[in-house]
Design an enzyme around this catalytic site. Structure first.
Site, PDB file in Angstrom:
ATOM      1  N   ASP A  15      46.317  30.081  32.469  1.00 11.08           N
ATOM      2  CA  ASP A  15      46.361  31.548  32.502  1.00 11.08           C
ATOM      3  C   ASP A  15      47.419  32.076  33.472  1.00 11.08           C
ATOM      4  OD1 ASP A  15      44.541  31.794  30.529  1.00 11.08           O
ATOM      5  OD2 ASP A  15      43.120  33.015  31.652  1.00 11.08           O
TER       6      ASP A  15
ATOM      7  N   ARG B  40      41.184  38.433  24.202  1.00 14.52           N
ATOM      8  CA  ARG B  40      42.379  38.676  23.407  1.00 14.52           C
ATOM      9  C   ARG B  40      43.027  37.376  22.963  1.00 14.52           C
ATOM     10  NH1 ARG B  40      47.076  40.053  27.513  1.00 14.52           N
ATOM     11  NH2 ARG B  40      46.219  39.142  29.394  1.00 14.52           N
TER      12      ARG B  40
ATOM     13  N   ASP C 191      37.406  32.005  36.140  1.00 15.99           N
ATOM     14  CA  ASP C 191      37.629  31.980  34.694  1.00 15.99           C
ATOM     15  C   ASP C 191      39.040  31.492  34.357  1.00 15.99           C
ATOM     16  OD1 ASP C 191      37.815  34.669  35.994  1.00 15.99           O
ATOM     17  OD2 ASP C 191      38.957  35.128  34.200  1.00 15.99           O
TER      18      ASP C 191
HETATM   19  P1  AMP Z   1      43.143  37.488  32.611  1.00 16.46           P
HETATM   20  O1  AMP Z   1      43.306  38.327  33.826  1.00 16.46           O
HETATM   21  O2  AMP Z   1      44.301  37.580  31.644  1.00 16.46           O
HETATM   22  O3  AMP Z   1      42.809  36.067  32.933  1.00 16.46           O
HETATM   23  O4  AMP Z   1      41.930  38.090  31.805  1.00 16.46           O
HETATM   24  C1  AMP Z   1      40.638  38.287  32.343  1.00 16.46           C
HETATM   25  C2  AMP Z   1      39.700  38.686  31.235  1.00 16.46           C
HETATM   26  O5  AMP Z   1      40.112  39.917  30.653  1.00 16.46           O
HETATM   27  C3  AMP Z   1      39.614  37.692  30.085  1.00 16.46           C
HETATM   28  O6  AMP Z   1      38.300  37.727  29.615  1.00 16.46           O
HETATM   29  C4  AMP Z   1      40.576  38.266  29.091  1.00 16.46           C
HETATM   30  O7  AMP Z   1      40.288  37.857  27.778  1.00 16.46           O
HETATM   31  C5  AMP Z   1      40.359  39.767  29.268  1.00 16.46           C
HETATM   32  N1  AMP Z   1      41.535  40.551  28.884  1.00 16.46           N
HETATM   33  C6  AMP Z   1      42.712  40.657  29.549  1.00 16.46           C
HETATM   34  N2  AMP Z   1      43.545  41.481  28.901  1.00 16.46           N
HETATM   35  C7  AMP Z   1      42.904  41.907  27.792  1.00 16.46           C
HETATM   36  C8  AMP Z   1      43.231  42.774  26.710  1.00 16.46           C
HETATM   37  N3  AMP Z   1      44.415  43.374  26.630  1.00 16.46           N
HETATM   38  N4  AMP Z   1      42.324  42.965  25.750  1.00 16.46           N
HETATM   39  C9  AMP Z   1      41.114  42.376  25.814  1.00 16.46           C
HETATM   40  N5  AMP Z   1      40.740  41.555  26.800  1.00 16.46           N
HETATM   41  C10 AMP Z   1      41.617  41.322  27.782  1.00 16.46           C
HETATM   42 MG    MG Z   2      42.134  34.531  32.245  1.00 19.42          MG
END
Ligand code: AMP
Ligand code: MG
Length: 493
Positions: free
Chosen positions: A269, A100, A259
């Protein structure tokens, strides 16, 4: 002095040089953001704009919203989603990637510094999996404020340029509205950017990425015959030092998946993070972290675990002995820096024999549920001769404080420390203001319910100067209100 230096640029004259876009196709998916409907400005951060020499007056242009809500592409930008994988809560997930967020491009300023412009909440990408590609205003405000709060505290972090809002509905636990956040960093490469190729057996890509990161960000290593282990060692050191900084300031990240680990040792993040109120080593800021994997006191060890994952991903580029040697630098780097930072918070010289003073203090802070930030800020006024009631009164067990204060006083006397001098010095070390969850919550509530962004902007200015006095914001330097303890921060964002 040259009055045109640094130059003031318009949105159309930003100096793009998109090195990541020039990597082979395996590294990214080129695509355009999905426009966020009817965008409006929520907040703009001049100090981040400075980094790319963007004239702050540009934020008032309609085009500013169009570029940063994904309606138009900035001239010179080359948007893409970065590929990566990662260990999430200890389990490997073979493909994640920017689901996203979209890297709009890299702006190089006239000092030669490179800044990724990364648009979070920019819509679906090939890596979105089941997600909607959006970010909500609530989490965008949290990330925006914390980037700048960490920077204000002197902790390496991604930065944040602006938040753009929209009334578009986004579905989380409840209906919320969407927003975009423009995040900036010299690089958004993560440990997981390497892991994805290791698990696919794509060794050529591991080398390409390592060479790229070294050339861009660790150029002093580029000509060395052992550049790969040296690079790993450098990331190990930066990660260990970052963990020491988090522990010393009382910051819990909440989702230390690989990640979310920066190859530059930046805090990256921001999700369900939290700063400690009362000192509680077992503090879990992420409501969804049932096992406490990412509890506050686990962070140094998780940092070590995460660099081991990176070492494994880089293993085709070095011998096992080299990798082990690089990893072995972690504990020392963490311990040394942590002692330095905690000694600085106490205003004593960093030496191994100061450790009992630190651990003894943490023990009584925990036992007495003392507010971590308030304790240290008050300690700045500790008197070697006379009473220290304002500090002492923070403890239920006054005798425990008295016993510790006796040791502390002895240490200060041994070092010939002067109260007034130390007070001035400590005011630069122990922040008066941190971003407590309830503060973000107040700003979010006003923004979401009343479209009132003044609190976001006030907090931004406050947290960018957290060591200074801000008489009009004094209430934020006090204890959190009772309702603060009932705030639950989930992963949803
Ligand atoms: P995060 O927990 O925000 O670090 O995200 C972990 C993974 O999930 C990453 O690959 C993000 O890009 C993906 N991600 C989190 N929220 C969304 C969303 N609303 N739409 C698409 N991908 C998401
Ligand atoms: Mg992330």
């Amino acid at each position: 002095m040259d009055r045109d230096f640094p130059p003031r640029r318009t949105l159309e004259t930003l100096n793009f040089d998109n090195s990541y876009a020039r990597l082979p196709a395996a590294f990214h998916a080129k695509l355009l953001p999905t426009p966020l409907p009817a965008p409006y400005l929520v907040s703009f951060n001049e100090s981040a704009a400075d980094l790319i020499e963007l004239d702050p007056a540009q934020a008032a242009r309609t085009e500013f919203l169009e570029y940063f809500a994904g309606h138009k592409v900035l001239p010179g930008a080359e948007p893409l989603a970065m590929l990566y994988a990662g260990h999430q809560f200890g389990h490997f997930v073979p493909q994640l990637g920017d689901g996203r967020a979209i890297l709009l491009g890299e702006v190089v300023n006239s000092r030669g510094q490179r800044w990724d412009l990364h648009l979070k909440g920019a819509g679906e990408t090939p890596f979105s999996r089941s997600g909607d590609g959006r970010a909500v205003l609530r989490s965008s405000i949290r990330e925006y404020l914390c980037c700048e709060a960490m920077h204000g505290l002197g902790i390496p972090t991604t930065r944040a340029l602006c938040i753009v809002g929209s009334d578009v509905e986004v579905y989380r636990e409840q209906v919320e509205t969407g927003a975009t956040l423009v995040r900036m960093a010299p690089s958004h490469v993560r440990f997981g950017s390497f892991e994805v190729f290791f698990y696919r057996g794509q060794q050529a890509e591991i080398k390409i990425l390592a060479d790229y990161v070294i050339a861009q960000h660790y150029p002093e290593l580029a000509e060395l015959s052992d550049k790969y282990p040296r690079f790993l060692r450098e990331v190990v050191l930066r990660t260990a030092q970052l963990m020491a900084k988090w522990q010393a300031v009382g910051f819990a990240h909440g989702v230390m998946n690989t990640d979310n680990m920066s190859i530059l040792g930046l805090t990256l993040d921001y999700g369900p993070y939290g700063f400690l109120d009362q000192f509680d080593p077992a503090y879990i800021c992420n409501h969804s972290d049932h096992s406490g994997r990412y509890a506050f006191d686990q962070q140094p060890e998780i940092g070590a675990w995460n660099v081991t994952c990176l070492a494994q991903a880089l293993s085709p580029l070095m011998s096992v002995e080299q990798a082990k040697a690089a990893l072995s630098a972690y504990n020392d780097a963490f311990g040394t820096h942590y002692i330095e930072l905690m000694s600085a918070k106490l205003g004593v010289a960093p030496a191994p024999d100061v450790v009992p003073l630190i651990t003894g203090l943490l023990e009584i802070l925990q036992q007495n549920h003392v507010d971590y930030t308030i304790f240290f800020r008050r300690l700045n006024r500790f008197k070697q001769a006379g009473q220290n009631d304002q500090i002492r009164d923070l403890f239920l067990d006054r005798a425990a404080f008295d016993a510790w204060a006796t040791l502390y006083r002895a240490r200060l006397q041994q070092e010939g420390s002067l109260d007034a001098e130390r007070a001035t010095q400590l005011d630069r070390v122990n922040p008066k203001y941190i971003l407590r969850n309830y503060m973000a919550q107040v700003a979010i509530q006003k923004a979401v319910q009343d479209r009132d962004y003044t609190e976001v902007n006030r907090l931004l200015a406050l947290l960018q100067a957290p060591f200074d006095e801000h008489p009009e914001m004094e209430h934020y330097a006090g204890f959190p209100p009772d309702w603060a303890s009932s705030i639950e921060v989930s992963c949803s964002s």
